[in-house]
Enzyme design. Structure first.
Site, mmCIF file in Angstrom:
data_model
loop_
_atom_site.group_PDB
_atom_site.id
_atom_site.type_symbol
_atom_site.label_atom_id
_atom_site.label_comp_id
_atom_site.label_asym_id
_atom_site.label_seq_id
_atom_site.Cartn_x
_atom_site.Cartn_y
_atom_site.Cartn_z
ATOM 1 N N HIS A 37 0.843 -1.202 0.000
ATOM 2 C CA HIS A 37 0.000 0.000 0.000
ATOM 3 C C HIS A 37 0.878 1.253 0.000
ATOM 4 O O HIS A 37 0.627 2.191 -0.753
ATOM 5 C CB HIS A 37 -0.918 0.010 1.231
ATOM 6 C CG HIS A 37 -2.138 -0.826 1.098
ATOM 7 N ND1 HIS A 37 -2.109 -2.194 1.034
ATOM 8 C CD2 HIS A 37 -3.449 -0.483 1.023
ATOM 9 C CE1 HIS A 37 -3.341 -2.662 0.926
ATOM 10 N NE2 HIS A 37 -4.171 -1.641 0.906
ATOM 11 N N LYS A 105 -9.924 -9.308 6.849
ATOM 12 C CA LYS A 105 -10.660 -9.735 8.037
ATOM 13 C C LYS A 105 -10.668 -8.618 9.063
ATOM 14 O O LYS A 105 -9.762 -7.783 9.095
ATOM 15 C CB LYS A 105 -10.081 -11.020 8.618
ATOM 16 C CG LYS A 105 -8.767 -10.869 9.334
ATOM 17 C CD LYS A 105 -8.332 -12.180 9.980
ATOM 18 C CE LYS A 105 -6.985 -11.961 10.666
ATOM 19 N NZ LYS A 105 -6.470 -13.172 11.271
#
Length: 191
Positions: A37, A105
């Site tokens: 990222h 998650k």
């Protein structure tokens, strides 16, 4: 509702999804964790072209365990990583690129507004790394191995990857925030 989607995803594919719906993905997904990222955002600031496309992409928060073979790579384990770590980097990434879905998650705080531009957060159950590996049919490419195996961007071909639960939809409904709120109220009652 249950949906079976194929990548690259279109905005229309995502707009019909509601928090709580079940989704299965077929096609290509890309793994990306913290370091990936950061590099994506850094390259964007420098106006450098990425070695992969994020147009209609599905990013999987995953640090897979891979085995090198004669023909390339084999997935050994590919369970979801806790998405909260990428929460701060996600809004600028979604603004800069047309990523349509994020799989992970635990949910993400502070990203619901950014998702309203045409993305969803799909929750995958932790602890099912072996099942996830079975649903990955091919490792198509790997980028940025210099970051290390779990932090590299792996381009994976999947079939019926899921079940995934729409955790945050384009309308801003966030089932994780709702559960946290209910739990907090319950604690206050007991308090």
């Amino acid at each position: 509702m249950e949906y079976h989607l194929k990548t690259p995803l279109k905005k229309e594919d995502i707009e019909r999804l509601n928090a709580g719906d079940i989704v299965y993905i077929s096609g290509e997904i890309l793994t990306a964790r913290d370091e990936a990222h950061a590099r994506i955002l850094e390259m964007g600031e420098k106006k450098e072209e990425l070695p992969f496309s994020l147009e209609g992409a599905v990013i999987y928060h995953c640090g897979p365990l891979m085995q090198k073979t004669e023909n390339g790579w084999k997935v050994v384990s590919a369970g979801p990583t806790t998405s909260g770590r990428m929460s701060k980097m996600t809004p600028p990434l979604l603004i800069a690129h047309k990523v349509r879905a994020i799989i992970g998650k635990g949910g993400m705080k502070g990203v619901a507004d950014a998702l309203k531009n045409g993305s969803v957060y799909l929750a995958y159950t932790g602890g099912c790394a072996a099942l996830a590996a079975e649903l990955i049919k091919e490792v198509k490419a790997v980028h940025w191995l210099d970051l290390g195996m779990p932090e590299a961007v792996w381009v994976l071909r999947v079939e019926e990857f899921g079940p995934l639960i729409v955790g945050i939809d384009v309308k801003g409904k966030d089932i994780f925030a709702e559960v946290r709120e209910k739990a907090q109220k319950q604690l206050e009652k007991q308090g």
